[in-house]
Design a protein around this motif. Sequence first.
Motif: not given
Length: 383
Positions: A269-276, A334-336, A343-344
């Motif tokens: 469901a995410m477009d981008v994954f983050a880890m902080t 902003s840049d799919p 991602g690939r």
Amino acid sequence: MSGRPIRALFIVPLLKAGGAERHLTTVLPRLDPARFTPSVVCIGAEGELFDELRAAGIAAKALYLRKRQAVRALRELMAIIRHESPDVVVVSGYNAETLGRLAARLAGVRHTIMWVHNASEITPRSVVHRTVDRALIRWTSGYFGVAQVQRRFLVDERRYPADKVRIIHNGVDPELFDVTTDREVLADCGIGVDGPVVGILGSLRPEKDHETFLRAARLVLDELPEAKFLIVGDGACRSALVTLCGELRIASSVHFAGARGDVGRMLRAMDVFAMTSTTECLPMALLEAMACGRPAVCTAVGGVVEVIEDGATGYLVPPKDPARLAARLIGLLSDPDTAHRMGREGRRRVETEFRLDHSVAAAQLAIEELVTAEYARTGGVNA
């Protein structure tokens, strides 16, 4: 060994929904039954992942004992070890490292392995813990890590013998993760399916630094007000983080999903994954996100730098830097096309470098080498 499978007893604090625990519950069911007979003991409660092991046919039990019941836990572990007569005891987790190795030694098991999933002292160790740890070095056959960055921590800081340290990267099965996007779970969570989604997966603990994630979210929303932020996981910091959302005026854009069993579905469901995180080893959540074809923006700490190829499979940013994190997130949202390309590439990297079957094969070989070498030396007699 007389040709029989190696009996391996794994001792852990509990099987909660964390990276180290997910590592155990993915590796053990994949061990070759012709070579290994694994079993698990939780010193404390069962935890959310306990049933997964049972469902996979792994013998598992929980003692339901707390830290102040250490003496009782030691006695019960010794009784279990004497009854099961394992060839090797593998310990992982704070209290299991001490109690598990002590019990193995007192019960007459020569071979013990400590599987370490941290690259720094997240919780300061007591003088007693450090003293016992030093005394047990002689009786510990091997120290397994999951990221190369741990060598410095294990050898230089903890002073374990370098020749006893082995690094076996974590891995995931890419076939279990779908790269397609599916927003249906957002509706189940009460979130609108429109707008880009940034997600983070991990226990809500101080070292995961979700505060930086939320402060970056505030900056992203200033540029992309339709963005949404999905926090998967639970923990002691949840209340403080909810309060911070209110202070930053982003509560309507942030959803706390809690601990979930459908990690793959949440990632899709995410477009981008983050880890902080301010400290990490080799996080399972990152590997799972990459297996789902999600581009990742993560802090350049620990083994994260061994996984992400900066600019190819995602971006590395400094810890505790909301502005740099936000800038990278805005760029990908902003840049799919770039996001999809990364991602690939991330998926391809998991398929070639961080496959679960590679990790399992390396673990099996490492354990066999330690155990069979010891049996050859002693003639099969524990001491």
